[in-house]
Design an enzyme around this catalytic site. Sequence first.
Site, PDB file in Angstrom:
ATOM      1  N   SER A  47      42.124  42.878  43.733  1.00 17.92           N
ATOM      2  CA  SER A  47      41.223  41.736  43.532  1.00 17.92           C
ATOM      3  C   SER A  47      41.636  40.789  42.405  1.00 17.92           C
ATOM      4  O   SER A  47      41.161  39.660  42.350  1.00 17.92           O
ATOM      5  CB  SER A  47      39.791  42.211  43.298  1.00 17.92           C
ATOM      6  OG  SER A  47      39.649  42.782  42.017  1.00 17.92           O
ATOM      7  N   LYS A 103      37.114  41.595  36.377  1.00 20.34           N
ATOM      8  CA  LYS A 103      37.099  40.241  36.942  1.00 20.34           C
ATOM      9  C   LYS A 103      37.249  39.233  35.814  1.00 20.34           C
ATOM     10  O   LYS A 103      37.223  39.557  34.641  1.00 20.34           O
ATOM     11  CB  LYS A 103      35.775  39.956  37.681  1.00 20.34           C
ATOM     12  CG  LYS A 103      35.407  40.954  38.752  1.00 20.34           C
ATOM     13  CD  LYS A 103      36.325  40.923  39.938  1.00 20.34           C
ATOM     14  CE  LYS A 103      35.930  42.022  40.925  1.00 20.34           C
ATOM     15  NZ  LYS A 103      36.941  42.340  41.870  1.00 20.34           N
TER      16      LYS A 103
END
Length: 186
Positions: free
Chosen positions: A39, A80
């Site tokens: 990701s 993230k």
Amino acid sequence: MANKKKEWFDWLKALLLALGLALVVRMFLFSPIVVDGPSMLPTLHDKDQMIVNKIGYKIGEPERFDIVVFHASAQKDFIKRVIGLPGEHVAVKDEVLYINGEPVEEPFLSEQKRNLGPYQTLTNDFTLEELPGEFTTIPEGHVLVLGDNRGNSTDSRMLGVISMDQIVGKASLIYWPLDRMRIVGE
């Protein structure tokens, strides 16, 4: 004989002190994390091992584009990039990030954007209002996070905004594998 006991006791004290210090450092200051999944490609690779600074956000706030680790659930931490800060409106339209209606450059996506084919998109269009929570601005004590690999990331587009209470710390150093050792987010 008494000298041997004293020496043994001194070694035991030193070992207990070292273990106690290591525990304090790991619990309150720094801890390791292993990147799990694609990701954050190309910035972070699957299985990169990193150090998380746990104390930085106890004395300060996250800044835009910091890479953070947060508790996504009781069993799982995610890593993230902070995109939106409290009080801001966030939208993406035609591959451009807008903060409060103003375009904001995302230099860490430049290469991916250059490599897009004619009908490909990196980041599907969205507005903050369309995300879980349906906020018009990011609430105080929260941030909006996205993965760098926008097409393959479970982030605020699915989870909604992330509470500061969920954030473990800032991930800033890859220490393994050695050929990838570097400071990230600079």
